[in-house]
Each structure stands twice: as C-alpha cells, then as structure tokens.
Design a protein around this motif. Sequence first.
Motif, mmCIF file in Angstrom:
data_model
loop_
_atom_site.group_PDB
_atom_site.id
_atom_site.type_symbol
_atom_site.label_atom_id
_atom_site.label_comp_id
_atom_site.label_asym_id
_atom_site.label_seq_id
_atom_site.Cartn_x
_atom_site.Cartn_y
_atom_site.Cartn_z
ATOM 1 N N LYS A 3 0.833 -1.197 0.000
ATOM 2 C CA LYS A 3 0.000 0.000 0.000
ATOM 3 C C LYS A 3 0.868 1.247 0.000
ATOM 4 O O LYS A 3 2.015 1.219 0.416
ATOM 5 C CB LYS A 3 -0.895 0.021 1.240
ATOM 6 C CG LYS A 3 -1.824 -1.176 1.330
ATOM 7 C CD LYS A 3 -3.071 -0.830 2.076
ATOM 8 C CE LYS A 3 -4.024 -2.002 2.158
ATOM 9 N NZ LYS A 3 -4.703 -2.300 0.930
ATOM 10 N N ASN A 5 0.691 5.819 -1.207
ATOM 11 C CA ASN A 5 0.093 6.898 -1.996
ATOM 12 C C ASN A 5 0.297 6.674 -3.505
ATOM 13 O O ASN A 5 1.064 5.793 -3.915
ATOM 14 C CB ASN A 5 0.734 8.222 -1.561
ATOM 15 C CG ASN A 5 -0.184 9.420 -1.769
ATOM 16 O OD1 ASN A 5 -1.100 9.383 -2.596
ATOM 17 N ND2 ASN A 5 0.062 10.484 -1.040
ATOM 18 N N SER A 85 -8.241 -0.498 0.651
ATOM 19 C CA SER A 85 -7.751 0.866 0.404
ATOM 20 C C SER A 85 -8.663 1.601 -0.577
ATOM 21 O O SER A 85 -8.810 2.826 -0.497
ATOM 22 C CB SER A 85 -6.299 0.879 -0.078
ATOM 23 O OG SER A 85 -6.075 -0.077 -1.066
ATOM 24 N N TYR A 88 -11.450 2.628 2.062
ATOM 25 C CA TYR A 88 -11.044 3.428 3.225
ATOM 26 C C TYR A 88 -10.225 4.665 2.831
ATOM 27 O O TYR A 88 -10.096 5.587 3.638
ATOM 28 C CB TYR A 88 -10.205 2.579 4.190
ATOM 29 C CG TYR A 88 -10.936 1.407 4.807
ATOM 30 C CD1 TYR A 88 -12.322 1.378 4.927
ATOM 31 C CD2 TYR A 88 -10.222 0.304 5.307
ATOM 32 C CE1 TYR A 88 -12.975 0.299 5.497
ATOM 33 C CE2 TYR A 88 -10.875 -0.773 5.889
ATOM 34 C CZ TYR A 88 -12.251 -0.778 5.983
ATOM 35 O OH TYR A 88 -12.892 -1.842 6.562
ATOM 36 N N ILE A 89 -9.648 4.643 1.643
ATOM 37 C CA ILE A 89 -8.809 5.783 1.243
ATOM 38 C C ILE A 89 -9.475 6.579 0.116
ATOM 39 O O ILE A 89 -9.796 7.753 0.276
ATOM 40 C CB ILE A 89 -7.406 5.307 0.787
ATOM 41 C CG1 ILE A 89 -6.724 4.465 1.872
ATOM 42 C CG2 ILE A 89 -6.542 6.514 0.368
ATOM 43 C CD1 ILE A 89 -6.389 5.165 3.156
ATOM 44 N N ASN A 93 -11.966 9.607 0.606
ATOM 45 C CA ASN A 93 -11.453 10.929 0.241
ATOM 46 C C ASN A 93 -12.452 11.689 -0.635
ATOM 47 O O ASN A 93 -12.695 12.874 -0.432
ATOM 48 C CB ASN A 93 -10.111 10.779 -0.481
ATOM 49 C CG ASN A 93 -9.486 12.116 -0.766
ATOM 50 O OD1 ASN A 93 -9.347 12.948 0.131
ATOM 51 N ND2 ASN A 93 -9.132 12.357 -2.017
ATOM 52 N N ILE A 159 -4.722 12.051 0.489
ATOM 53 C CA ILE A 159 -4.579 10.588 0.427
ATOM 54 C C ILE A 159 -3.561 10.136 1.483
ATOM 55 O O ILE A 159 -3.785 9.166 2.215
ATOM 56 C CB ILE A 159 -4.132 10.143 -0.994
ATOM 57 C CG1 ILE A 159 -5.179 10.521 -2.053
ATOM 58 C CG2 ILE A 159 -3.802 8.657 -1.039
ATOM 59 C CD1 ILE A 159 -6.474 9.740 -1.988
ATOM 60 N N LEU A 162 -5.049 10.147 4.988
ATOM 61 C CA LEU A 162 -5.965 9.021 5.209
ATOM 62 C C LEU A 162 -5.187 7.726 5.454
ATOM 63 O O LEU A 162 -5.547 6.927 6.326
ATOM 64 C CB LEU A 162 -6.911 8.870 4.007
ATOM 65 C CG LEU A 162 -8.035 9.922 3.949
ATOM 66 C CD1 LEU A 162 -8.692 9.945 2.582
ATOM 67 C CD2 LEU A 162 -9.085 9.645 5.034
ATOM 68 N N TYR A 163 -4.115 7.514 4.683
ATOM 69 C CA TYR A 163 -3.274 6.318 4.916
ATOM 70 C C TYR A 163 -2.666 6.340 6.314
ATOM 71 O O TYR A 163 -2.649 5.328 7.018
ATOM 72 C CB TYR A 163 -2.146 6.236 3.878
ATOM 73 C CG TYR A 163 -2.492 5.422 2.657
ATOM 74 C CD1 TYR A 163 -2.747 4.047 2.748
ATOM 75 C CD2 TYR A 163 -2.553 6.005 1.401
ATOM 76 C CE1 TYR A 163 -3.062 3.299 1.627
ATOM 77 C CE2 TYR A 163 -2.879 5.258 0.269
ATOM 78 C CZ TYR A 163 -3.127 3.911 0.394
ATOM 79 O OH TYR A 163 -3.451 3.164 -0.719
ATOM 80 N N TRP A 166 -5.173 5.644 9.034
ATOM 81 C CA TRP A 166 -5.613 4.243 9.029
ATOM 82 C C TRP A 166 -4.499 3.295 9.513
ATOM 83 O O TRP A 166 -4.698 2.527 10.466
ATOM 84 C CB TRP A 166 -6.055 3.878 7.605
ATOM 85 C CG TRP A 166 -6.516 2.462 7.415
ATOM 86 C CD1 TRP A 166 -7.196 1.681 8.312
ATOM 87 C CD2 TRP A 166 -6.326 1.663 6.241
ATOM 88 N NE1 TRP A 166 -7.445 0.442 7.762
ATOM 89 C CE2 TRP A 166 -6.930 0.394 6.493
ATOM 90 C CE3 TRP A 166 -5.724 1.882 5.005
ATOM 91 C CZ2 TRP A 166 -6.930 -0.626 5.554
ATOM 92 C CZ3 TRP A 166 -5.745 0.858 4.063
ATOM 93 C CH2 TRP A 166 -6.334 -0.387 4.349
#
Length: 207
Positions: A3, A5, A85, A88-89, A93, A159, A162-163, A166
């Motif tokens: 995972k 960006n 992802s 959740y991302i 977003n 982004i 958010l990562y 999480w």
Amino acid sequence: MTKGNIASGKTTCLEYFSKTSDIEVLTEPVSKWRNVQGCNPLGLMYQDPSRWGLTLQTYVQLTMLDRHVLPMSTPVRMMERSIYSAKYIFAENLYKSGKMPEVDFAVLSEWFEWIIKNIAIPVDLIVYLQTSPQTCYERLKQRCREEEKVIPLEYLESIHNLYEDWLIHHKSFEVPAPVLVIPADHDLKKMLHQYEENREKILMAHC
Ligand SMILES: Nc1ncnc2c1ncn2[C@@H]1O[C@H](COP(=O)(O)OP(=O)(O)O)[C@@H](O)[C@H]1O
Ligand SMILES: Nc1ccn([C@H]2C[C@H](O)[C@@H](COP(=O)(O)O)O2)c(=O)n1
C-alpha cells in the motif's frame, strides 16, 4: 498487500519481488480502469469527480475483488493495494472532500460491507511504502500518466493523511493485518536495499 500513496513506488517494488520464484505478483489493474469497453473511468473521475467518482470506485471494487478471489498459484502472493484501500482511502477521500454525493457513498458502502461480510479476503501482511506527498508529486510528474496531470499536491496530501490515520495512527478503520512500514522517500538503490532487508518478513508473513 502493498500500500501507499499514488506514485509512491508500489509497482516498482512489486516488479522487484516478481523476479523471485514462488512469488506471484498482482499489480493494480490500472489498464482496465483506463479502458472498460472503450471508456476511461479513471480519466472521467479526474475530470469530474462528483459525476464519475462512483463509477470509477464501483469498477475498482469489482476488479480488486476479482483479484482477491483468484486461486493462488504460488506459496506467496503480493498484491498492489486492495478492496480495503479503495474504500477506506479513495472513496473516503471523495466523500470527505464533498466530491461524492451522500447517496453514491451509501450505495458503495453497502456493496463494500456486503462483500467483506460474505467473501473471504485473507490478508497476512500490509507493506506500507511511507512517502511524503511531495515525493509522490515529483514521481507522479516524472511518470506523466495523462489522466493524472490534473492532480495537485493537495490531493496527494489528503490521500497521505488518510493512509497515516488508518495504518499508523489507527484512528479511522480496522486494519485487516499487521503493518510493515518501509520508508520510501529514498532513491531506487536504497529502496532495493530496504526491500532485501525486509525480504524474510514479507515472504514469511503467511507462516
Ligand atoms: N525510489 C524511487 N526513486 C525515484 N523514482 C522512483 C522510485 N520508485 C519509483 N520511482 C518512479 O516513480 C514513478 C512512480 O512509481 P510507481 O512504481 O509506478 O508507483 P506506484 O505504483 O506506487 O504508483 C515511476 O516513474 C517510477 O519509475
Ligand atoms: N480506489 C482507487 C485506486 C486508485 N485510484 C487511482 C489513483 C491513481 O491515479 C491510479 C493508480 O494508482 P497508483 O497505482 O498509481 O498509485 O488510480 C483511484 O482513484 N481509486
């Protein structure tokens, strides 16, 4: 699962490990997102996120699920991003930034909840390539994917946050597996060195 960006180096990392026998690598199906029956939902989403965000994210959800349920052909599989992802991302977003209408987010969320409740999506380890948004911005410009020319630094910052919320701060959603953080702002030579240092942890995660 790998995972990170946009343009953090996930594909480059997976290409490196794909040279190892007994590892199957599944990169993101970006070519499908750029061409589904002659249409380009990725490009449409960047042009008009409010109109096309749900279209892209529904298709991402389908294509990622398709990858998750593929039978294993080797002892180890490395996969770029995941259905988690996507939701959740990226969907998060779009919604949080006011670019996905509430009804679209609700429909996508119900689909997602149904999938994770009814379909087994086992994950042993999350390899998080942790970069600064600025690094990704530079790599994004260097990669020069046509659809992504409109992406501003602020998008990569959202982004990124958010990562981090999480996977690092555990402030948002449940994390489905242990997280291995690899600092990824370094040049390619140093990155390859770090991948070697972490090889055992990555390859033995399923044991
Ligand atoms: N460590 C690195 N240093 C400099 N450039 C890199 C590095 N890793 C990848 N790149 C380049 O950055 C761009 C994005 O990398 P890529 O692996 O496609 O990222 P992602 O799959 O995360 O979107 C590509 O042009 C790639 O060649
Ligand atoms: N759920 C997703 C997943 C990816 N994208 C976009 C982001 C990038 O423009 C492109 C591919 O990502 P990369 O592998 O280069 O990090 O797809 C999205 O909008 N939603």
